[in-house]
Motif scaffolding. Structure first.
Motif, PDB file in Angstrom:
ATOM      1  N   THR A  75       0.816  -1.219   0.000  1.00 29.58           N
ATOM      2  CA  THR A  75       0.000   0.000   0.000  1.00 29.58           C
ATOM      3  C   THR A  75       0.849   1.267   0.000  1.00 29.58           C
ATOM      4  O   THR A  75       0.292   2.365  -0.064  1.00 29.58           O
ATOM      5  CB  THR A  75      -0.925   0.024   1.232  1.00 29.58           C
ATOM      6  OG1 THR A  75      -0.135   0.174   2.436  1.00 29.58           O
ATOM      7  CG2 THR A  75      -1.745  -1.256   1.334  1.00 29.58           C
ATOM      8  N   THR A  76       2.165   1.132   0.073  1.00 27.32           N
ATOM      9  CA  THR A  76       3.042   2.300   0.131  1.00 27.32           C
ATOM     10  C   THR A  76       3.562   2.653  -1.263  1.00 27.32           C
ATOM     11  O   THR A  76       3.426   1.882  -2.206  1.00 27.32           O
ATOM     12  CB  THR A  76       4.239   2.053   1.067  1.00 27.32           C
ATOM     13  OG1 THR A  76       5.164   1.144   0.435  1.00 27.32           O
ATOM     14  CG2 THR A  76       3.782   1.459   2.398  1.00 27.32           C
ATOM     15  N   ARG A  77       4.195   3.822  -1.360  1.00 24.56           N
ATOM     16  CA  ARG A  77       4.804   4.263  -2.620  1.00 24.56           C
ATOM     17  C   ARG A  77       6.217   3.721  -2.786  1.00 24.56           C
ATOM     18  O   ARG A  77       6.879   4.005  -3.791  1.00 24.56           O
ATOM     19  CB  ARG A  77       4.846   5.790  -2.670  1.00 24.56           C
ATOM     20  CG  ARG A  77       5.729   6.415  -1.585  1.00 24.56           C
ATOM     21  CD  ARG A  77       5.560   7.913  -1.504  1.00 24.56           C
ATOM     22  NE  ARG A  77       6.422   8.520  -0.507  1.00 24.56           N
ATOM     23  CZ  ARG A  77       6.185   8.526   0.799  1.00 24.56           C
ATOM     24  NH1 ARG A  77       5.096   7.927   1.269  1.00 24.56           N
ATOM     25  NH2 ARG A  77       7.014   9.121   1.648  1.00 24.56           N
ATOM     26  N   HIS A  78       6.683   2.947  -1.809  1.00 27.71           N
ATOM     27  CA  HIS A  78       8.072   2.516  -1.802  1.00 27.71           C
ATOM     28  C   HIS A  78       8.259   1.225  -2.596  1.00 27.71           C
ATOM     29  O   HIS A  78       7.309   0.503  -2.897  1.00 27.71           O
ATOM     30  CB  HIS A  78       8.549   2.332  -0.359  1.00 27.71           C
ATOM     31  CG  HIS A  78       8.331   3.549   0.486  1.00 27.71           C
ATOM     32  ND1 HIS A  78       8.854   4.776   0.154  1.00 27.71           N
ATOM     33  CD2 HIS A  78       7.622   3.734   1.634  1.00 27.71           C
ATOM     34  CE1 HIS A  78       8.501   5.665   1.064  1.00 27.71           C
ATOM     35  NE2 HIS A  78       7.744   5.059   1.954  1.00 27.71           N
ATOM     36  N   THR A  80       5.378  -8.166  17.254  1.00 31.58           N
ATOM     37  CA  THR A  80       5.367  -8.911  15.996  1.00 31.58           C
ATOM     38  C   THR A  80       3.967  -9.364  15.595  1.00 31.58           C
ATOM     39  O   THR A  80       3.587  -9.269  14.425  1.00 31.58           O
ATOM     40  CB  THR A  80       6.310 -10.120  16.109  1.00 31.58           C
ATOM     41  OG1 THR A  80       7.598  -9.650  16.498  1.00 31.58           O
ATOM     42  CG2 THR A  80       6.410 -10.868  14.796  1.00 31.58           C
ATOM     43  N   TYR A  81       3.206  -9.857  16.541  1.00 35.10           N
ATOM     44  CA  TYR A  81       1.869 -10.339  16.226  1.00 35.10           C
ATOM     45  C   TYR A  81       0.782  -9.399  16.725  1.00 35.10           C
ATOM     46  O   TYR A  81      -0.399  -9.632  16.455  1.00 35.10           O
ATOM     47  CB  TYR A  81       1.667 -11.737  16.812  1.00 35.10           C
ATOM     48  CG  TYR A  81       2.552 -12.771  16.158  1.00 35.10           C
ATOM     49  CD1 TYR A  81       2.226 -13.300  14.917  1.00 35.10           C
ATOM     50  CD2 TYR A  81       3.724 -13.194  16.760  1.00 35.10           C
ATOM     51  CE1 TYR A  81       3.037 -14.239  14.297  1.00 35.10           C
ATOM     52  CE2 TYR A  81       4.550 -14.133  16.150  1.00 35.10           C
ATOM     53  CZ  TYR A  81       4.200 -14.654  14.924  1.00 35.10           C
ATOM     54  OH  TYR A  81       5.018 -15.568  14.301  1.00 35.10           O
ATOM     55  N   GLY A  82       1.174  -8.324  17.430  1.00 31.33           N
ATOM     56  CA  GLY A  82       0.180  -7.424  17.994  1.00 31.33           C
ATOM     57  C   GLY A  82       0.153  -6.036  17.386  1.00 31.33           C
ATOM     58  O   GLY A  82      -0.680  -5.210  17.772  1.00 31.33           O
ATOM     59  N   PHE A  83       1.031  -5.748  16.421  1.00 33.06           N
ATOM     60  CA  PHE A  83       1.062  -4.387  15.890  1.00 33.06           C
ATOM     61  C   PHE A  83      -0.168  -4.105  15.023  1.00 33.06           C
ATOM     62  O   PHE A  83      -0.685  -4.983  14.325  1.00 33.06           O
ATOM     63  CB  PHE A  83       2.353  -4.142  15.092  1.00 33.06           C
ATOM     64  CG  PHE A  83       2.429  -4.826  13.750  1.00 33.06           C
ATOM     65  CD1 PHE A  83       1.911  -4.225  12.602  1.00 33.06           C
ATOM     66  CD2 PHE A  83       3.044  -6.066  13.623  1.00 33.06           C
ATOM     67  CE1 PHE A  83       1.982  -4.852  11.372  1.00 33.06           C
ATOM     68  CE2 PHE A  83       3.131  -6.698  12.385  1.00 33.06           C
ATOM     69  CZ  PHE A  83       2.592  -6.086  11.254  1.00 33.06           C
ATOM     70  N   ALA A  84      -0.636  -2.864  15.108  1.00 27.56           N
ATOM     71  CA  ALA A  84      -1.693  -2.404  14.209  1.00 27.56           C
ATOM     72  C   ALA A  84      -1.080  -2.004  12.877  1.00 27.56           C
ATOM     73  O   ALA A  84       0.096  -1.632  12.809  1.00 27.56           O
ATOM     74  CB  ALA A  84      -2.432  -1.219  14.832  1.00 27.56           C
ATOM     75  N   ASP A  85      -1.878  -2.058  11.831  1.00 23.04           N
ATOM     76  CA  ASP A  85      -1.362  -1.733  10.503  1.00 23.04           C
ATOM     77  C   ASP A  85      -0.672  -0.375  10.488  1.00 23.04           C
ATOM     78  O   ASP A  85       0.432  -0.226   9.939  1.00 23.04           O
ATOM     79  CB  ASP A  85      -2.498  -1.732   9.479  1.00 23.04           C
ATOM     80  CG  ASP A  85      -3.049  -3.122   9.203  1.00 23.04           C
ATOM     81  OD1 ASP A  85      -2.510  -4.105   9.757  1.00 23.04           O
ATOM     82  OD2 ASP A  85      -4.027  -3.230   8.427  1.00 23.04           O
ATOM     83  N   HIS A  86      -1.311   0.609  11.108  1.00 23.46           N
ATOM     84  CA  HIS A  86      -0.750   1.959  11.058  1.00 23.46           C
ATOM     85  C   HIS A  86       0.575   2.057  11.808  1.00 23.46           C
ATOM     86  O   HIS A  86       1.409   2.912  11.484  1.00 23.46           O
ATOM     87  CB  HIS A  86      -1.753   2.979  11.607  1.00 23.46           C
ATOM     88  CG  HIS A  86      -1.914   2.932  13.099  1.00 23.46           C
ATOM     89  ND1 HIS A  86      -1.086   3.634  13.955  1.00 23.46           N
ATOM     90  CD2 HIS A  86      -2.800   2.260  13.887  1.00 23.46           C
ATOM     91  CE1 HIS A  86      -1.456   3.398  15.209  1.00 23.46           C
ATOM     92  NE2 HIS A  86      -2.487   2.572  15.195  1.00 23.46           N
TER      93      HIS A  86
END
Length: 446
Positions: free
Chosen positions: A303-306, A389-395
């Motif tokens: 979803t990024t421009r990179h 690692t398993y708990g991060f939110a997308d943002h």
């Protein structure tokens, strides 16, 4: 010892025997050291696990391979390190637990599996040592192999995991991932380590001594060398101020092997827009087996421009890359990292030290073993961001990427650190320590 001694004459040609743990990280670490020694005129023998057959001899090394378990007559050819790929696949659900809960569920079974391998291959190692008569033996593992300690040749230990493996009262417990500046959980973690590991340690310690080796240090499953010990970690991340080491210890700030093939970026990556950075994503040779996690990261970065280079791991055919990506099951990491702007990693010691060697900030998503310690150290020293690692939110991942890419001060600091690390030339420093140990022994000085 001088920084650059001349190569030894033929009369001083050494036989150096390496015994690495079977995973890619320790084996590649020993390959890098072995290549320097080979180029200096020495003979290098690898007592590696048998799945590395055919991969070491083309590099100029002698393959004297061992089995860590009885061969399965029904098994086909295995990938290098396949035992640990399978082991990680089976135990991956444990990585979602807090590190203190992983002690009994993952760390102790891992030690048990390593011990089983050491005990099984002990007679094989003794035969290899008798055949090749090494002048120095080098172990890169987290459990002892008594045949190496009792060989009659000097024994050198390598710590290619996070150096918290060398314990001390004023540094966090290894495997915890706890902050260096907060001691509140240390005692409870160590108590749980003792509860879950005491019986395993005691039985292994008794077996080690029965093979003629000295007792193991408390809580440790591997012997420290009285002659020379090496560890791989940049000075900028190190714990020496809190846990001083004696003169037998030598830091290799990095150990970047010189065997990776050249790698040119795809044309569309070289001509990317000015606001598009280049990112390297790798969960390592073992972590990449968790394809649900790797695919989630791939989908978010899509979803990024990179532009993104992906090390896809042992299940590469199950990963779907996006149009802004390129990758392969195994990529020449030490050729890729110098070309990128940011590294997203599991925090394995090789990738962590290689990223800083080339001056790159990191997003670290630890999975197991010392990866939590590396993630925490990168975070608390300001060279990157640790995420759950398993708990991060997308943002959280996307924000970390943009924040690190946009932090000019950090990128400048990381670049200067990389220059300093490269100037210290850790790979040759380590190889010269091993060489000097062998030469001293040959001359009767040690």
């Amino acid at each position: 010892m001088t920084d650059q001694p001349t190569a030894p004459p033929d009369a001083d040609r050494l036989t150096v025997l390496f015994m690495p743990e079977s995973a890619h990280g320790p084996t590649n670490q020993c390959i890098g050291l072995g290549k320097v020694l080979l180029d200096r005129g020495h003979r290098v023998v690898f007592a590696a696990e048998r799945s590395w057959e055919g991969q070491l001899a083309p590099l100029g090394f002698v393959e004297a391979l061992v089995d860590l378990a009885a061969p399965d007559p029904d098994a086909g050819d295995e990938a290098a390190g396949q035992f640990w790929i399978d082991f990680i696949n089976e135990t991956a659900p444990e990585f979602r637990k807090p590190t203190v809960e992983q002690l009994g569920a993952f760390i102790q079974p891992t030690y048990r599996a390593l011990i089983d391998g050491a005990q099984y291959c002990e007679p094989q190692l003794r035969q290899i040592i008798a055949e090749h008569r090494p002048d120095v033996v080098v172990e890169d593992n987290v459990v002892s192999f008594p045949a190496l300690v009792t060989s009659g040749a000097p024994y050198v230990r390598i710590v290619s995991c996070n150096p918290l493996e060398v314990r001390g009262p004023d540094v966090p417990p290894v495997f915890s991932g706890y902050p260096a500046g907060d001691r509140s959980g240390w005692d409870a973690f160590l108590a749980e380590f003792d509860r879950t590991h005491a019986d395993t340690w005691a039985s292994f310690n008794a077996w080690v001594q029965a093979q003629g080796a000295p007792p193991l240090p408390a809580r440790d499953f591997v012997h420290t060398s009285p002659v020379a010990n090496l560890y791989v970690y940049p000075e900028e991340l190190d714990y020496v101020a809190a846990r001083p080491l004696d003169a037998t210890w030598h830091r290799m700030d990095s150990s970047v092997r010189e065997l990776d093939e050249d790698c040119s970026l795809p044309e569309r990556f070289r001509d990317r827009p000015a606001d598009s950075a280049l990112i390297y994503l790798s969960l390592g040779s073992l972590g990449g087996a968790d394809i649900s996690l790797l695919q989630r990261l791939v989908d978010l970065l899509a979803t990024t421009r990179h532009r993104v280079i992906v090390s896809m791991g042992p299940r590469a055919d199950e990963i779907r890359l996006a149009d802004n990506m390129d990758g392969a099951a195994i990529v020449p990491q030490t050729r890729i990292i110098p070309q990128v702007d940011l590294v997203i990693t599991h925090g394995g010691n090789n990738t962590t030290t290689e990223a800083l060697h080339f001056g790159k900030p990191m997003v670290v998503l630890p999975l197991f073993w010392d990866q939590y310690d590396n993630a925490q150290r990168v975070h608390e020293t300001g060279y990157g961001r640790r995420l759950s690692t398993y708990g991060f939110a997308d943002h959280e991942l996307l924000d970390a990427v943009e924040d690190l890419l946009g932090d000019a001060d950090l990128r400048g600091r990381a670049a200067r650190t990389g220059e300093a690390i490269r100037a210290r030339d850790g790979l040759r420093r380590g190889a010269l320590v091993i060489e000097q140990v062998g030469l001293d022994h040959r001359a009767g000085r040690g």
